[in-house]
Write a protein that holds these residues in place. Structure first.
Motif, PDB file in Angstrom:
ATOM      1  N   THR A 226      -4.329  13.686   1.868  1.00  0.00           N
ATOM      2  CA  THR A 226      -3.814  14.645   2.965  1.00  0.00           C
ATOM      3  C   THR A 226      -2.311  14.660   2.588  1.00  0.00           C
ATOM      4  OG1 THR A 226      -5.070  13.740   4.968  1.00  0.00           O
ATOM      5  CG2 THR A 226      -3.126  15.090   5.344  1.00  0.00           C
TER       6      THR A 226
ATOM      7  N   LEU B 292      -9.284  16.795  -0.430  1.00  0.00           N
ATOM      8  CA  LEU B 292      -7.975  17.161  -0.699  1.00  0.00           C
ATOM      9  C   LEU B 292      -7.548  18.356   0.253  1.00  0.00           C
ATOM     10  CD1 LEU B 292      -7.594  17.733  -4.368  1.00  0.00           C
ATOM     11  CD2 LEU B 292      -7.466  15.495  -3.341  1.00  0.00           C
ATOM     12  N   ASP B 293      -6.650  17.635   1.199  1.00  0.00           N
ATOM     13  CA  ASP B 293      -6.287  18.798   2.346  1.00  0.00           C
ATOM     14  C   ASP B 293      -4.909  18.671   2.476  1.00  0.00           C
ATOM     15  OD1 ASP B 293      -9.191  18.876   2.988  1.00  0.00           O
ATOM     16  OD2 ASP B 293      -8.765  17.385   4.890  1.00  0.00           O
ATOM     17  N   CYS B 294      -4.369  20.025   2.299  1.00  0.00           N
ATOM     18  CA  CYS B 294      -2.924  20.283   2.438  1.00  0.00           C
ATOM     19  C   CYS B 294      -2.412  20.505   3.816  1.00  0.00           C
ATOM     20  CB  CYS B 294      -2.411  21.389   1.430  1.00  0.00           C
ATOM     21  SG  CYS B 294      -2.808  21.236  -0.234  1.00  0.00           S
TER      22      CYS B 294
ATOM     23  N   VAL C  37      -5.013  23.346   4.160  1.00  0.00           N
ATOM     24  CA  VAL C  37      -5.655  24.189   3.072  1.00  0.00           C
ATOM     25  C   VAL C  37      -6.117  23.236   2.235  1.00  0.00           C
ATOM     26  CG1 VAL C  37      -5.164  25.627   1.134  1.00  0.00           C
ATOM     27  CG2 VAL C  37      -4.044  26.111   3.108  1.00  0.00           C
ATOM     28  N   SER C  38      -7.479  23.312   1.843  1.00  0.00           N
ATOM     29  CA  SER C  38      -8.033  22.304   1.067  1.00  0.00           C
ATOM     30  C   SER C  38      -8.618  22.761  -0.383  1.00  0.00           C
ATOM     31  CB  SER C  38      -9.467  21.802   1.951  1.00  0.00           C
ATOM     32  OG  SER C  38      -8.758  21.443   3.000  1.00  0.00           O
TER      33      SER C  38
ATOM     34  N   GLU D 221       5.984  10.311  -2.764  1.00  0.00           N
ATOM     35  CA  GLU D 221       5.411   8.888  -2.128  1.00  0.00           C
ATOM     36  C   GLU D 221       3.926   8.978  -1.628  1.00  0.00           C
ATOM     37  OE1 GLU D 221       8.509   7.442   0.540  1.00  0.00           O
ATOM     38  OE2 GLU D 221      10.230   8.169  -0.989  1.00  0.00           O
ATOM     39  N   ILE D 222       3.423   7.862  -1.922  1.00  0.00           N
ATOM     40  CA  ILE D 222       1.965   7.640  -1.534  1.00  0.00           C
ATOM     41  C   ILE D 222       1.750   6.587  -0.759  1.00  0.00           C
ATOM     42  CG2 ILE D 222      -0.409   7.413  -2.630  1.00  0.00           C
ATOM     43  CD1 ILE D 222       0.896   8.628  -5.142  1.00  0.00           C
ATOM     44  N   ALA D 223       1.042   6.803   0.416  1.00  0.00           N
ATOM     45  CA  ALA D 223       0.804   5.766   1.495  1.00  0.00           C
ATOM     46  C   ALA D 223      -0.609   5.521   1.512  1.00  0.00           C
ATOM     47  CB  ALA D 223       1.543   5.813   2.603  1.00  0.00           C
ATOM     48  N   PHE D 224      -1.167   4.367   1.540  1.00  0.00           N
ATOM     49  CA  PHE D 224      -2.783   4.171   1.727  1.00  0.00           C
ATOM     50  C   PHE D 224      -2.751   3.619   3.273  1.00  0.00           C
ATOM     51  CE2 PHE D 224      -2.379   3.961  -2.805  1.00  0.00           C
ATOM     52  CZ  PHE D 224      -3.576   4.649  -3.040  1.00  0.00           C
ATOM     53  N   LYS D 225      -3.585   4.409   3.793  1.00  0.00           N
ATOM     54  CA  LYS D 225      -4.150   4.099   5.093  1.00  0.00           C
ATOM     55  C   LYS D 225      -5.544   3.723   5.052  1.00  0.00           C
ATOM     56  CE  LYS D 225      -5.092   7.522   8.183  1.00  0.00           C
ATOM     57  NZ  LYS D 225      -4.728   8.720   8.963  1.00  0.00           N
TER      58      LYS D 225
ATOM     59  N   ALA E  23      -3.035   5.277  -7.444  1.00  0.00           N
ATOM     60  CA  ALA E  23      -1.454   5.854  -6.948  1.00  0.00           C
ATOM     61  C   ALA E  23      -1.186   6.222  -8.410  1.00  0.00           C
ATOM     62  CB  ALA E  23      -0.644   4.763  -6.604  1.00  0.00           C
TER      63      ALA E  23
ATOM     64  N   PHE F   9       4.493  14.148  -0.141  1.00  0.00           N
ATOM     65  CA  PHE F   9       3.982  12.971   0.436  1.00  0.00           C
ATOM     66  C   PHE F   9       2.290  12.912   0.250  1.00  0.00           C
ATOM     67  CE2 PHE F   9       2.247  10.393   4.000  1.00  0.00           C
ATOM     68  CZ  PHE F   9       2.794   9.190   3.625  1.00  0.00           C
TER      69      PHE F   9
ATOM     70  N   GLY G  36       1.003  -1.172   0.076  1.00  0.00           N
ATOM     71  CA  GLY G  36       0.173   0.024   0.115  1.00  0.00           C
ATOM     72  C   GLY G  36       0.773   1.174   0.083  1.00  0.00           C
ATOM     73  N   TYR G  37       2.380   1.097  -0.447  1.00  0.00           N
ATOM     74  CA  TYR G  37       3.097   2.129  -0.513  1.00  0.00           C
ATOM     75  C   TYR G  37       3.624   2.366  -1.922  1.00  0.00           C
ATOM     76  CZ  TYR G  37       5.991   5.688   1.772  1.00  0.00           C
ATOM     77  OH  TYR G  37       6.583   6.922   1.985  1.00  0.00           O
ATOM     78  N   TYR G  38       3.771   3.545  -2.486  1.00  0.00           N
ATOM     79  CA  TYR G  38       4.326   3.562  -3.956  1.00  0.00           C
ATOM     80  C   TYR G  38       5.215   4.787  -3.822  1.00  0.00           C
ATOM     81  CZ  TYR G  38      -0.051   1.155  -4.923  1.00  0.00           C
ATOM     82  OH  TYR G  38      -1.027  -0.021  -5.115  1.00  0.00           O
TER      83      TYR G  38
ATOM     84  N   ARG H 104       1.240  16.851   1.971  1.00  0.00           N
ATOM     85  CA  ARG H 104       2.522  17.486   2.588  1.00  0.00           C
ATOM     86  C   ARG H 104       3.429  17.693   1.599  1.00  0.00           C
ATOM     87  NH1 ARG H 104       4.312  14.198   7.604  1.00  0.00           N
ATOM     88  NH2 ARG H 104       2.170  13.448   7.849  1.00  0.00           N
TER      89      ARG H 104
ATOM     90  N   GLU I 207      -0.760  11.082   1.825  1.00  0.00           N
ATOM     91  CA  GLU I 207      -1.365   9.836   2.543  1.00  0.00           C
ATOM     92  C   GLU I 207      -3.227   9.643   2.243  1.00  0.00           C
ATOM     93  OE1 GLU I 207      -2.685   9.562   6.779  1.00  0.00           O
ATOM     94  OE2 GLU I 207      -1.147   8.049   6.933  1.00  0.00           O
TER      95      GLU I 207
ATOM     96  N   GLN J 132      -9.864  10.322   1.278  1.00  0.00           N
ATOM     97  CA  GLN J 132      -9.270  11.621   1.896  1.00  0.00           C
ATOM     98  C   GLN J 132      -7.763  11.671   1.539  1.00  0.00           C
ATOM     99  OE1 GLN J 132      -8.311  11.868   6.086  1.00  0.00           O
ATOM    100  NE2 GLN J 132     -10.303  12.967   6.234  1.00  0.00           N
TER     101      GLN J 132
END
Lengths: 111, 111, 111
Positions: free
Chosen positions: C5, C38-40, B44-45, C90-94, C74, C57, A100-102, C7, C59, C3
């Motif tokens: 998130t 989409l929240d920064c 910030v969204s 990098e992209i992580a799925f929670k 992704a 990154f 689940g990590y890319y 950074r 999430e 969702q």
């Protein structure tokens, strides 16, 4: 990764210990220092009807490395934070799964 | 813990309800109010090519306490947020494991 | 949900791609665009004793949809971020569970 997301500690304090702490954390993990990120979140905290200081907290996002490495990792963070004048801190580990990590679109379990 | 991380709700609104809400959440959990933290994230969204208000969202990080306590916990948050004028909110529970949580360097399952 | 998130990427860049990206992500998931957020996050990052740019990154918090959808999700984020000039991410799925997620006080597995 590992990715340390920090709240309740001034960025200046984190910057001050970043070099020594990351070097030692890399030794604990047996990986390069360039795998690490230290990100401070800006937060506003509330309690008892008042704005209060955010309680020092670190969330470590990583792939599971076992309890021995985890204990040593937490101890290392604690030690460096004490050096920086942070007297109490809670640390939680959040485990990401490799499938689940890319990284740049490629799934980690295929790397 | 429990740790409430809040976005999309003004810190002033959270401060206003913090005392009564935390007291009631502590009753739900059967623990002291000093275990709780309420941290508001600054975000910030974006949507549809525009900056938009952040959707009200609370992530509750805790050790699992079962569905009955969880339902009541969510209901209590909802009730107090309604009082504060927040008309919709989503709440997600994130479970930390005790063997991955350290208080001042000591692992919680050893406390 | 889902969702995102984010950074380490300027909100303006996220705003610029938000419409096209969310449309395509909704196609990938087979759901409406109004499910997305989409929240920064605003962060200050540290490395080697200095303040540094936050590593890009994302999430993604969602209910599990399987590896095929996840891969495509992704890939879609990566593609749009490249368009916005973000060269690595990098992209992580929670994964949230439906019985730990509440919309306006109602648990998702009861909806």
């Amino acid at each position: 990764m590992p990715q340390l997301t920090i709240r309740g500690i001034a960025p200046e304090q984190v910057i001050a210990i970043s070099e020594a702490m990351v070097q030692q954390l890399a030794d604990v993990c047996g990986c390069g220092t360039d795998n690490f990120t230290l990100d401070c979140l800006q937060t506003v905290s509330a309690m008892d009807g008042k704005r209060v200081d955010t309680y020092p907290f670190v969330e470590v996002a990583w792939f599971e490395r076992g309890s021995q490495t985890r204990d040593l990792f937490a101890e290392t963070i604690m030690k460096h934070f004490l050096t920086a004048g942070v007297r109490e801190v809670e640390i939680a580990f959040k485990v990401y799964s490799q499938d689940g990590y890319y990284i740049n679109g490629v799934r980690c379990d295929k790397l």
